[in-house]
Structure formats: C-alpha cells, structure tokens
Design a protein around this motif. Structure first.
Motif, PDB file in Angstrom:
ATOM      1  N   UNK A  65       0.805  -1.221   0.000  1.00 19.79           N
ATOM      2  CA  UNK A  65       0.000   0.000   0.000  1.00 19.79           C
ATOM      3  C   UNK A  65       0.833   1.264   0.000  1.00 19.79           C
ATOM      4  N   UNK A  66       2.030   1.184   0.602  1.00 19.67           N
ATOM      5  CA  UNK A  66       2.803   2.403   0.817  1.00 19.67           C
ATOM      6  C   UNK A  66       4.281   2.114   0.616  1.00 19.67           C
ATOM      7  N   UNK A  67       4.932   2.908  -0.236  1.00 19.50           N
ATOM      8  CA  UNK A  67       6.352   2.755  -0.521  1.00 19.50           C
ATOM      9  C   UNK A  67       7.150   3.710   0.367  1.00 19.50           C
ATOM     10  N   UNK A  68       8.170   3.180   1.039  1.00 19.41           N
ATOM     11  CA  UNK A  68       9.038   3.982   1.899  1.00 19.41           C
ATOM     12  C   UNK A  68      10.439   3.964   1.309  1.00 19.41           C
ATOM     13  N   UNK A  69      11.076   5.133   1.209  1.00 15.28           N
ATOM     14  CA  UNK A  69      12.421   5.208   0.645  1.00 15.28           C
ATOM     15  C   UNK A  69      13.162   6.424   1.157  1.00 15.28           C
ATOM     16  N   UNK A  70      14.456   6.487   0.851  1.00 17.45           N
ATOM     17  CA  UNK A  70      15.251   7.632   1.298  1.00 17.45           C
ATOM     18  C   UNK A  70      15.065   8.812   0.353  1.00 17.45           C
ATOM     19  N   UNK A  71      15.816   9.882   0.611  1.00 15.61           N
ATOM     20  CA  UNK A  71      15.606  11.134  -0.116  1.00 15.61           C
ATOM     21  C   UNK A  71      15.931  11.022  -1.594  1.00 15.61           C
ATOM     22  N   UNK A  72      16.720  10.035  -1.988  1.00 12.70           N
ATOM     23  CA  UNK A  72      17.063   9.866  -3.403  1.00 12.70           C
ATOM     24  C   UNK A  72      15.820   9.676  -4.262  1.00 12.70           C
ATOM     25  N   UNK A  73      14.794   9.059  -3.698  1.00 15.38           N
ATOM     26  CA  UNK A  73      13.589   8.744  -4.477  1.00 15.38           C
ATOM     27  C   UNK A  73      12.572   9.883  -4.516  1.00 15.38           C
ATOM     28  N   UNK A  74      12.837  10.951  -3.786  1.00 14.37           N
ATOM     29  CA  UNK A  74      11.930  12.097  -3.819  1.00 14.37           C
ATOM     30  C   UNK A  74      12.238  12.925  -5.065  1.00 14.37           C
ATOM     31  N   UNK A  75      11.824  12.412  -6.212  1.00 18.57           N
ATOM     32  CA  UNK A  75      11.974  13.066  -7.501  1.00 18.57           C
ATOM     33  C   UNK A  75      10.614  13.067  -8.189  1.00 18.57           C
ATOM     34  N   UNK A  76      10.294  14.183  -8.831  1.00 22.40           N
ATOM     35  CA  UNK A  76       8.964  14.352  -9.413  1.00 22.40           C
ATOM     36  C   UNK A  76       8.588  13.236 -10.386  1.00 22.40           C
TER      37      UNK A  76
END
Length: 279
Positions: A65-76
């Motif tokens: 249901x929910x993907x958790x990742x580090x800051x690298x994946x915070x891309x539009x």
C-alpha cells in the motif's frame, strides 16, 4: 557494471554489481519481495521503478500500500510513476529538494504540533498538511521530527598518577523531514515518522545479514549469468529460511529459540553431517 580505479602506478578496471531490493517492513520481520540488478548506465531510481512495475505486474497493485524510501527517491518523475501504479509513498526530505526543504523549514520554526516524552528521550513533531513543491507543481504533506536523546557516557580524567572514571549525560539531537501523499484522516501525523524510520530495518536486518553473513558480495562465479543465478538462490534461501525460522521455530519453541543466525549455522552443520553420513 565497471569503472576505472586509479592506482599509484596504473589504472585498473573494477567490475561490480548493484542491486535494488523491495522489502516488506511492516510485518514482524522484513521479507524481501523482489530484486533487480542495476544495468550499466542505469540509475538506481530507474532500476527501482522497473522493479516496482514488475512486481505490480506479477503480484497485482495491492501487494503493498505504501512505498518507503530515502531522499534519493523524492523526484517528481518517480513520484508520479509510483502514484500511477496506485501506491502511496513516504520519502525522506533532504538537500536534494532545496526549495521544498526551505519551505518546510520556514513553516516549522514555531511550537511543535505534539511532544512525546520518555525517560531519556523526547520527540517533537510538526505537521504540515499542504506544502508547495515547486519542482513537481503540486502540494505534498510534510512531517518534521526532532528527537532529543540523553545518553550516559563514561568520561576518563587524569588526576595525578591515577585515572578517574565518571559518567556524564550527553544530549544528542537529530532532525528529520518526511514527505508523503498519504491521506492521514484519523491517523496521527506521528505515523509518518514511525513508518519513515522503519526503513532502516532493510539496512540493519536485511542487507547486513545478506552481505556479511550470507556473503552476498563474494560470488563464487565470475560469469554474469552465474552471478545473477547465484544471487537469486542466496536471496531465496535467505527468505525461505527466515520465514521458516519465524513461523515454525519461534512459534513452537518452548524456550529461547536463539537468533536467526544461530539457526542458520545449525542448518549448515546438519547439511555437513548429512553429506558425511552419505559418503
């Protein structure tokens, strides 16, 4: 994959492998679901997206249901692709998104939304339901947490010819930002902090066990196809033995079942003894 290593006298070519793993971390023990080798010229984020798309194709859109990742994946682009798969997400917010981080920092300078106090720890959190993310041209939810730990440390001082030990209290403070599209509803904002920190279980329990104890970084063959096959076998053996240990050994043990690593060593000795008895 390969890159050049500059030595003192010559330049050598070093071959290596990178993998991306999707792991369930909300269960009582982390369970790897899929692994994909990163290709030459392919970034980690692109590799992770392909793996997620493959998992959705094989397991359906409700395998997680929910993907958790580090800051690298915070891309539009990655966030948009994850939402197109029908998934919610929680990613760390750091300097790789400076405008969003600056906006979130600006709105969390006042009193915290809530405080959770323990004996030697205090957790403060701020909740921003809607923060402008200019790069993605959208609004996102941000939760900021500040954790203050009081730890006792031993201090050694010299008094003449003798050493004196004394205990002092050291205050350690850590700040984290989490960004998400998850609709909280009646769920408290502290849930975002808890699910964001749970990602460390992948590093401490999965990757550390695989690389150190299962020797994932020491393949016994050099051909690319063999390395992939052996890695898959190691990952499958790790997952099946972990599930068996948690669901069968621990659940039926009358006393202390020991650790998973102790159980794995006993299994290895059983195979050695079986091989000796059959020869």
């Amino acid at each position: 994959m390969k890159h050049k290593v500059h030595g003192k006298e010559q330049i050598a070519v070093q071959y290596y492998h990178r993998i991306v793993v999707v792991t369930v971390i909300s269960s009582s023990f982390p369970v790897p679901l899929g692994v994909r080798f990163q290709k030459e010229g392919e970034g980690e984020v692109a590799c992770a997206l392909t793996l997620l798309q493959d998992l959705v194709g094989h397991l359906g859109p409700r395998f997680v249901d929910l993907i958790v990742g580090d800051a690298l994946y915070l891309q539009a682009p990655f966030v948009k692709a994850v939402e197109e798969l029908g998934l919610y997400w929680v990613f760390n917010l750091k300097e790789n998104q400076p405008e969003l981080l600056k906006e979130a920092s600006r709105w969390t300078t006042g009193p915290p939304t809530g405080i959770q106090s323990e004996t030697d720890r205090e957790l403060r959190w701020w909740h921003l339901p809607e923060v402008d993310w200019p790069v993605a041209d959208r609004l996102v939810r941000v939760v900021k947490t500040v954790r203050v730990d009081q730890k006792r440390q031993v201090k050694v001082s010299q008094e003449g010819a003798h050493r004196k030990k004394s205990k002092t209290t050291v205050v350690q403070q850590s700040t984290n930002f989490y960004t998400t599209n998850f609709p909280l509803g009646s769920i408290p904002p502290l849930f975002i902090h808890q699910i964001g920190r749970s990602r460390w279980r992948i590093d401490t329990q999965v990757f550390q066990t695989l690389t150190v104890d299962c020797h994932l970084k020491q393949p016994s063959a050099h051909q690319s196809t063999a390395i992939i096959v052996l890695t898959m076998i190691r990952l499958l053996a790790y997952t099946l033995s972990l599930v068996f240990f948690q669901r069968q050994v621990c659940s039926h043990a009358r006393g202390n079942p020991g650790t998973f690593l102790e159980f794995a060593k006993r299994m290895a000795y059983w195979f050695v003894a079986l091989a000796l008895n059959t020869t």
